[in-house]
Enzyme design. Structure first.
Site, PDB file in Angstrom:
ATOM      1  N   ASP A 217     -60.679  13.858 -91.362  1.00  7.18           N
ATOM      2  CA  ASP A 217     -59.268  13.542 -91.622  1.00  7.18           C
ATOM      3  C   ASP A 217     -59.147  12.190 -92.326  1.00  7.18           C
ATOM      4  OD1 ASP A 217     -59.869  11.995 -89.432  1.00  7.18           O
ATOM      5  OD2 ASP A 217     -58.216  12.699 -88.177  1.00  7.18           O
ATOM      6  N   SER A 218     -60.314  11.579 -92.649  1.00  9.75           N
ATOM      7  CA  SER A 218     -60.323  10.427 -93.565  1.00  9.75           C
ATOM      8  C   SER A 218     -59.810  10.854 -94.940  1.00  9.75           C
ATOM      9  CB  SER A 218     -61.728   9.831 -93.684  1.00  9.75           C
ATOM     10  OG  SER A 218     -62.678  10.848 -93.976  1.00  9.75           O
TER      11      SER A 218
ATOM     12  N   ASP B 284     -62.338  18.281 -89.094  1.00  8.61           N
ATOM     13  CA  ASP B 284     -61.585  17.523 -88.092  1.00  8.61           C
ATOM     14  C   ASP B 284     -60.313  18.267 -87.722  1.00  8.61           C
ATOM     15  OD1 ASP B 284     -62.902  15.204 -87.361  1.00  8.61           O
ATOM     16  OD2 ASP B 284     -62.151  14.042 -89.064  1.00  8.61           O
TER      17      ASP B 284
ATOM     18  N   LYS C  75     -64.165  19.204 -85.077  1.00  7.13           N
ATOM     19  CA  LYS C  75     -64.435  17.913 -84.419  1.00  7.13           C
ATOM     20  C   LYS C  75     -63.138  17.382 -83.812  1.00  7.13           C
ATOM     21  CE  LYS C  75     -65.492  13.973 -86.812  1.00  7.13           C
ATOM     22  NZ  LYS C  75     -64.364  13.083 -86.515  1.00  7.13           N
TER      23      LYS C  75
ATOM     24  N   GLU D  79     -61.512  14.008 -81.422  1.00  3.19           N
ATOM     25  CA  GLU D  79     -61.741  12.627 -80.982  1.00  3.19           C
ATOM     26  C   GLU D  79     -61.377  12.489 -79.505  1.00  3.19           C
ATOM     27  OE1 GLU D  79     -59.649   9.864 -83.492  1.00  3.19           O
ATOM     28  OE2 GLU D  79     -60.660  10.560 -85.308  1.00  3.19           O
TER      29      GLU D  79
ATOM     30  N   GLU E 147     -68.802   6.138 -83.507  1.00  5.23           N
ATOM     31  CA  GLU E 147     -68.292   5.304 -84.600  1.00  5.23           C
ATOM     32  C   GLU E 147     -68.127   3.858 -84.149  1.00  5.23           C
ATOM     33  OE1 GLU E 147     -65.008   6.930 -86.821  1.00  5.23           O
ATOM     34  OE2 GLU E 147     -64.702   5.067 -87.931  1.00  5.23           O
TER      35      GLU E 147
HETATM   36  O1  KIV Z   1     -62.654  11.424 -90.731  1.00  6.85           O
HETATM   37  C1  KIV Z   1     -63.828  11.062 -90.930  1.00  6.85           C
HETATM   38  O2  KIV Z   1     -64.298  10.905 -92.072  1.00  6.85           O
HETATM   39  C2  KIV Z   1     -64.662  10.819 -89.762  1.00  6.85           C
HETATM   40  C3  KIV Z   1     -65.985  10.142 -89.977  1.00  6.85           C
HETATM   41  C4  KIV Z   1     -65.780   8.727 -90.333  1.00  6.85           C
HETATM   42  C5  KIV Z   1     -66.892  10.295 -88.829  1.00  6.85           C
HETATM   43  O3  KIV Z   1     -64.288  11.141 -88.672  1.00  6.85           O
END
Ligand code: KIV
Length: 275
Positions: free
Chosen positions: A54-55, A93, A123, A125, A192
């Site tokens: 989600d980056s 994510d 994924k 969090e 992280e």
């Molecule tokens: O969203 C993302 O890119 C991430 C990584 C930094 C692990 O969660």
């Protein structure tokens, strides 16, 4: 099997493959991607795991945080990546507030990510607060990757992107969270921005692979944001980031030469047009 250098595997990477890689001591390489073209390039280079992070909120959409990302945004990015990939494991994510309300809602959203986008895993969090949710998703047949330490979806709770778990209390909680995630059935955990010694302890504690970003060399694998490691984001220079190219300058130079050629009439020439 070699424990050094690039993986010699040609078969598809699965969640079982990465668990086996930890057992055999082969490091796991992971990068983010959000679109078809970039995903195809990094897959053909032999990356083991692609994270549709989600980056994307920061690097693709220009938001300051990952909070605004929606499930539909993530499904769109993930489907673009999945269409390009032949070999890598593709993990998506689940964005903020798509899995925190109820385990049932989380399962429905994880299911959409698998069915509509074609992700191979999701994924999430967090630690103890999401273990029931993780169990429910895994029980339905959807592999889950955990994410501990700096969890960017909680930025408004943390107030800062600084290194997490430097004090004993938070470090102890992180170790407990990692164990509980493992017991809930995650196949891997991202760590992280935590001290490397704590990452070592987590890596020894759990049987599933740890993938570090700013968590040092003891982790079973490493992940970076693709745009950061290619030098596309000039303004982001944390200590943990190694840049493998300066694509910002290369792209700017190419565009600048194109502009000059158009303005001067040099482009297109005789060979670049139809008669
Ligand atoms: O969203 C993302 O890119 C991430 C990584 C930094 C692990 O969660």
């Amino acid at each position: 099997m070699s424990t050094q250098g690039k993986s010699s595997r040609t078969d598809k990477v699965t969640t079982q493959t990465v668990v086996e890689m930890k057992r055999s001591g082969e490091k796991i390489s992971m990068l983010t991607a959000y679109d078809f073209t970039m995903a195809g390039i990094i897959d053909s280079a032999g990356i083991d795991v692609i994270l549709v992070g989600d980056s994307a909120s920061n690097v693709m959409a220009g938001f300051d945080t990952t909070v605004p990302m929606t499930l539909n945004h993530m499904i769109y990015h993930t489907s673009c990546v999945v269409r390009a990939v032949q070999r890598a494991l593709v993990i998506a994510d689940l964005p903020f507030m798509t899995y925190q309300v109820t385990a049932k809602e989380a399962l429905i959203n994880a299911g959409r990510m698998m069915k509509e986008a074609g992700a191979h895993a999701v994924k999430l969090e967090g630690g103890k607060t999401i273990t029931d949710t993780v169990r429910k998703i895994v029980d339905a047949g959807i592999p889950v990757m955990g994410h501990l330490g700096l969890t960017p979806q909680s930025i408004y709770k943390f107030g800062t992107y600084k290194v997490r778990a430097k004090d004993e209390k938070e470090a102890e909680q992180l170790l407990k969270d990692a164990k509980q995630l493992e017991e809930a059935g995650v196949f891997s955990i991202v760590l992280e921005k935590i001290p490397s010694e704590l990452a070592r302890q987590v890596t020894e504690l759990v049987s599933v692979p740890t993938i570090g970003i700013g968590a040092g060399h003891y982790c079973d694998g490493q992940v970076l944001v693709l745009h950061d490691m290619l030098g596309l984001n000039k303004d982001f220079s944390p200590r943990f980031l190694r840049r493998y190219a300066d694509l910002h300058e290369i792209m700017k130079g190419a565009v600048s030469r194109y502009i000059d050629d158009v303005k001067s009439g040099d482009f297109p020439n005789e060979q670049e047009q139809y008669n």
